[in-house]
Scaffold this motif. Structure first.
Motif, PDB file in Angstrom:
ATOM      1  N   TRP A  24       0.844  -1.200   0.000  1.00 12.90           N
ATOM      2  CA  TRP A  24       0.000   0.000   0.000  1.00 12.90           C
ATOM      3  C   TRP A  24       0.870   1.237   0.000  1.00 12.90           C
ATOM      4  O   TRP A  24       2.045   1.192   0.365  1.00 12.90           O
ATOM      5  N   SER A  25       0.296   2.345  -0.445  1.00  9.64           N
ATOM      6  CA  SER A  25       1.002   3.625  -0.416  1.00  9.64           C
ATOM      7  C   SER A  25      -0.010   4.750  -0.241  1.00  9.64           C
ATOM      8  O   SER A  25      -1.181   4.597  -0.569  1.00  9.64           O
ATOM      9  N   PHE A  26       0.473   5.829   0.317  1.00  7.69           N
ATOM     10  CA  PHE A  26      -0.324   7.049   0.417  1.00  7.69           C
ATOM     11  C   PHE A  26       0.557   8.134  -0.161  1.00  7.69           C
ATOM     12  O   PHE A  26       1.517   8.576   0.464  1.00  7.69           O
ATOM     13  N   GLY A  27       0.262   8.515  -1.404  1.00  8.13           N
ATOM     14  CA  GLY A  27       1.179   9.366  -2.147  1.00  8.13           C
ATOM     15  C   GLY A  27       0.905  10.843  -2.035  1.00  8.13           C
ATOM     16  O   GLY A  27       0.013  11.299  -1.317  1.00  8.13           O
ATOM     17  N   GLU A  28       1.700  11.590  -2.792  1.00  6.85           N
ATOM     18  CA  GLU A  28       1.573  13.045  -2.816  1.00  6.85           C
ATOM     19  C   GLU A  28       0.204  13.469  -3.344  1.00  6.85           C
ATOM     20  O   GLU A  28      -0.269  14.557  -3.045  1.00  6.85           O
ATOM     21  N   ASP A  29      -0.424  12.584  -4.130  1.00  4.01           N
ATOM     22  CA  ASP A  29      -1.752  12.901  -4.648  1.00  4.01           C
ATOM     23  C   ASP A  29      -2.824  12.685  -3.576  1.00  4.01           C
ATOM     24  O   ASP A  29      -4.006  12.874  -3.833  1.00  4.01           O
ATOM     25  N   GLU A  30      -2.367  12.288  -2.366  1.00  2.92           N
ATOM     26  CA  GLU A  30      -3.258  12.089  -1.223  1.00  2.92           C
ATOM     27  C   GLU A  30      -4.284  11.000  -1.480  1.00  2.92           C
ATOM     28  O   GLU A  30      -5.416  11.064  -1.018  1.00  2.92           O
ATOM     29  N   ASN A  35      -2.627 -11.092 -11.015  1.00  6.97           N
ATOM     30  CA  ASN A  35      -3.727 -10.529 -11.798  1.00  6.97           C
ATOM     31  C   ASN A  35      -4.396  -9.357 -11.087  1.00  6.97           C
ATOM     32  O   ASN A  35      -5.363  -8.802 -11.592  1.00  6.97           O
ATOM     33  N   GLY A  36      -3.892  -9.029  -9.913  1.00  7.10           N
ATOM     34  CA  GLY A  36      -4.520  -7.962  -9.125  1.00  7.10           C
ATOM     35  C   GLY A  36      -4.152  -6.583  -9.637  1.00  7.10           C
ATOM     36  O   GLY A  36      -2.993  -6.297  -9.917  1.00  7.10           O
ATOM     37  N   ALA A  37      -5.150  -5.754  -9.766  1.00  9.59           N
ATOM     38  CA  ALA A  37      -4.923  -4.382 -10.222  1.00  9.59           C
ATOM     39  C   ALA A  37      -4.853  -3.457  -9.010  1.00  9.59           C
ATOM     40  O   ALA A  37      -5.554  -3.664  -8.019  1.00  9.59           O
ATOM     41  N   THR A  38      -4.007  -2.443  -9.099  1.00  6.39           N
ATOM     42  CA  THR A  38      -3.922  -1.440  -8.046  1.00  6.39           C
ATOM     43  C   THR A  38      -5.237  -0.681  -7.976  1.00  6.39           C
ATOM     44  O   THR A  38      -5.784  -0.267  -8.996  1.00  6.39           O
ATOM     45  N   ARG A  39      -5.743  -0.534  -6.766  1.00  7.43           N
ATOM     46  CA  ARG A  39      -6.959   0.252  -6.541  1.00  7.43           C
ATOM     47  C   ARG A  39      -6.595   1.443  -5.660  1.00  7.43           C
ATOM     48  O   ARG A  39      -5.958   1.261  -4.627  1.00  7.43           O
ATOM     49  N   CYS A  40      -7.017   2.622  -6.078  1.00  6.12           N
ATOM     50  CA  CYS A  40      -6.731   3.820  -5.300  1.00  6.12           C
ATOM     51  C   CYS A  40      -8.030   4.417  -4.781  1.00  6.12           C
ATOM     52  O   CYS A  40      -9.061   4.393  -5.454  1.00  6.12           O
ATOM     53  N   TRP A  41      -7.946   4.951  -3.572  1.00  4.22           N
ATOM     54  CA  TRP A  41      -9.092   5.538  -2.889  1.00  4.22           C
ATOM     55  C   TRP A  41      -8.718   6.938  -2.432  1.00  4.22           C
ATOM     56  O   TRP A  41      -7.646   7.151  -1.892  1.00  4.22           O
ATOM     57  N   ASP A  42      -9.618   7.853  -2.661  1.00  3.10           N
ATOM     58  CA  ASP A  42      -9.432   9.237  -2.243  1.00  3.10           C
ATOM     59  C   ASP A  42     -10.178   9.422  -0.919  1.00  3.10           C
ATOM     60  O   ASP A  42     -11.404   9.317  -0.888  1.00  3.10           O
TER      61      ASP A  42
END
Length: 101
Positions: A45-51, A61-68
């Motif tokens: 997991w990561s919490f990036g500069e894009d918050e 086969n897993g795709a990265t999922r991002c949550w705001d």
């Protein structure tokens, strides 16, 4: 305002099928997803500069999922929205360190 620091936190959500999913965000950048208390999925997991909080499963086969993270609701719930505009209410639960084998 959403927490800027997700290290050593855990979040629960009820699935549409009634299953309880809990995600533990560990210090080393890995996460553990439990489904009804049983290990279901792991990854990084990561919490990036894009918050945005992004989860990448180990499954090839897993795709990265991002949550705001939109906002806190009280002190124990976080409203997040996915890149596909899916809104979810996460409940903050007690963090547990991974079991040492």
């Amino acid at each position: 305002e959403p927490p800027g620091e997700f290290v050593r936190t855990a979040w629960r959500v009820l699935g549409e099928n009634g299953a309880r999913y809990t995600t533990y965000l560990d210090e080393d950048g890995t996460y553990r997803d439990l489904k009804n208390g049983e290990l279901w999925q792991t990854g990084s997991w990561s919490f990036g500069e894009d918050e945005k909080l992004c989860l990448t499963p180990e499954d090839e086969n897993g795709a990265t999922r991002c949550w705001d993270p939109l906002r806190m609701e009280g002190k124990d719930a976080l409203i997040v929205v996915s890149d596909a505009d899916r809104r979810v209410r996460l409940e903050k639960v007690d963090y547990r360190i991974p079991d040492e084998d």
